[in-house]
Design a protein around this motif. Sequence first.
Motif, PDB file in Angstrom:
ATOM      1  N   GLN A  97     -74.631 -17.065  46.096  1.00 26.82           N
ATOM      2  CA  GLN A  97     -75.187 -17.541  44.911  1.00 26.82           C
ATOM      3  C   GLN A  97     -74.403 -17.161  43.654  1.00 26.82           C
ATOM      4  O   GLN A  97     -74.394 -17.854  42.841  1.00 26.82           O
ATOM      5  CB  GLN A  97     -76.531 -16.554  44.696  1.00 26.82           C
ATOM      6  CG  GLN A  97     -77.635 -16.953  45.689  1.00 26.82           C
ATOM      7  CD  GLN A  97     -77.916 -18.292  46.139  1.00 26.82           C
ATOM      8  OE1 GLN A  97     -77.154 -19.175  46.395  1.00 26.82           O
ATOM      9  NE2 GLN A  97     -79.149 -18.667  45.412  1.00 26.82           N
ATOM     10  N   LYS A 133     -82.411 -16.550  46.652  1.00 23.90           N
ATOM     11  CA  LYS A 133     -82.342 -18.122  46.708  1.00 23.90           C
ATOM     12  C   LYS A 133     -83.009 -18.804  45.341  1.00 23.90           C
ATOM     13  O   LYS A 133     -82.418 -19.901  44.903  1.00 23.90           O
ATOM     14  CB  LYS A 133     -82.967 -18.432  47.965  1.00 23.90           C
ATOM     15  CG  LYS A 133     -81.756 -18.123  49.208  1.00 23.90           C
ATOM     16  CD  LYS A 133     -82.356 -18.369  50.297  1.00 23.90           C
ATOM     17  CE  LYS A 133     -81.368 -18.071  51.600  1.00 23.90           C
ATOM     18  NZ  LYS A 133     -82.100 -18.133  53.017  1.00 23.90           N
ATOM     19  N   GLY A 137     -79.910 -20.207  42.116  1.00 27.56           N
ATOM     20  CA  GLY A 137     -79.192 -21.649  42.378  1.00 27.56           C
ATOM     21  C   GLY A 137     -78.768 -22.137  40.980  1.00 27.56           C
ATOM     22  O   GLY A 137     -79.156 -21.618  39.843  1.00 27.56           O
ATOM     23  N   SER A 143     -84.392 -22.928  39.655  1.00 29.80           N
ATOM     24  CA  SER A 143     -83.641 -21.564  39.466  1.00 29.80           C
ATOM     25  C   SER A 143     -83.227 -21.350  38.020  1.00 29.80           C
ATOM     26  O   SER A 143     -83.443 -20.165  37.809  1.00 29.80           O
ATOM     27  CB  SER A 143     -82.394 -21.602  40.227  1.00 29.80           C
ATOM     28  OG  SER A 143     -82.695 -21.923  41.681  1.00 29.80           O
ATOM     29  N   GLU A 386     -79.460 -25.735  47.993  1.00 28.41           N
ATOM     30  CA  GLU A 386     -80.034 -24.823  47.115  1.00 28.41           C
ATOM     31  C   GLU A 386     -81.470 -25.046  47.004  1.00 28.41           C
ATOM     32  O   GLU A 386     -82.145 -23.953  47.537  1.00 28.41           O
ATOM     33  CB  GLU A 386     -79.367 -24.427  45.948  1.00 28.41           C
ATOM     34  CG  GLU A 386     -79.495 -25.482  45.068  1.00 28.41           C
ATOM     35  CD  GLU A 386     -78.732 -24.780  43.721  1.00 28.41           C
ATOM     36  OE1 GLU A 386     -79.244 -25.093  42.547  1.00 28.41           O
ATOM     37  OE2 GLU A 386     -77.494 -24.526  43.628  1.00 28.41           O
TER      38      GLU A 386
END
Lengths: 408, 81
Positions: A97, A133, A137, A143, A386
Amino acid sequence: MTRRIGGAGTGPSPLSRSARTPPPPPKGAPANTAAAASTKLREARYESRFEDTDAARPKPQAGAGKASAKAGAKAGAAAPKEDPKLPADVRKTLDQQLALHPKDSAACKTLNALAASPGFQGMKEADQQKLLKYVGGTNVDLSGPARSALSKKLGSDTFKKADAGKQTAQLQKFLTDQPATPKVVAPQKDAFKDTRLPYKLHGPSNVKDIAFESGKADAVKYEVEVDGKKYPVYLPKKADKATTHSIDEVAKGLAALPKSSRALVKEVLVEGKPNPADAHWAKEYNDPNFSSYMTAGADGVINIYPSKPKQSQDYLDGTMIHETGHTLSIKQWGADDSDKRWDGWKAAIKSDGIVPSKYAKAAPSEDFGEALQLYQQVKGTPKEAEVRAMMPERFKIIDALLAEKPKP
Amino acid sequence: MSEPKHPGTIQFIDGATKEVTKTVDAKEVPASIRFAKDEAGELVPVVKVVAFQEGDRRTLREYGPEGQFLRSTVQLRNAPR
């Protein structure tokens, strides 16, 4: 022992345990100049990580004195490969990441601060993975906003002053509530440009007395050919271009649909007037400020109503995917999402944990519509991996569903 | 197309809570809501309307007497004037 978690806010962890990290020199061995410079850089980054963020600096483990903790911190690359506080797979995900943000120091700071917090280290491994996760992203759908919200949380006194257990509870709640999740899946500009199939227009021809939902009217008829199949599209002869979608926009919408969804479309009626049912819905829901934009029927007819201002191509594409997605899921698993055939999708929602939008929480069927829309807009793009990592079980089901031969 | 006989009432359900918010006499609603076409294109009585709302979007899903899905409408909040 001092933990070594992630990098310094400028990219992948310089303290990573990956193959990129050279092994530490043996004790007493003279360091060469480059190695010494590298170690100093790592030390500086390690220290600055805690200066730059509001996260609680990892505390030394029981039994370790202040001096030994400092020595551990200064050890930089000499840190052991195994970190008792973060499982290897979690560390790997953290590094992956971080590597997504080579020029985004704020993102790296947040990820490092998260990983360094005792609260994160107290989470279950599966939840650590989900959270990394989710917030790690580069996608702006989920994200980006989630990371901003998490950054605020990590910097708050409520978090910083909490003990490890309470930090864990706060992070768990963050993961469950997903407070920064958008209200609906909103397509980014040109989201479907790359997945849209080519199309051909046939026509137009003039047709009389077409039974639009908004009343009978003369129309122009086109046929939109996508993937070898023709779809009739009727538009009002007199249309307000400022509020009514054009034939090209509708054709693009049809061409952006997944094949399985498009197979369920029989025809499209672009209405020149509002849905006459709106007046009743306004009364029913005691709110006159809503207007119908699109209707998708079990019979395969899509009605698209005027909108002020006219919705964008991206919105039209996304809504067609979402609405025809309902027909698709109903054909597969039934109209009632308490039907056992929905169990697989419901289990996938539970396992994935991350939701595509707040709206998706309304019902499993809405979750399907939203997830399908998100799937279609990231499919084949650099963001697919992602987003798929956030919703692996749902994406697997959609993969299988769209790979099937469309049901008649 | 001739209208089939309606069982008599339409239930309005809040999709989020699954609660029935209202049951109305079918005669009180316009024909365009009272009936919708099924997969075969035949008119079928609507007996249940489930509404989901989040922010500026509302979805209305209409079902027939056998629980069959008939129609989904997405509504958007009008832009302020």
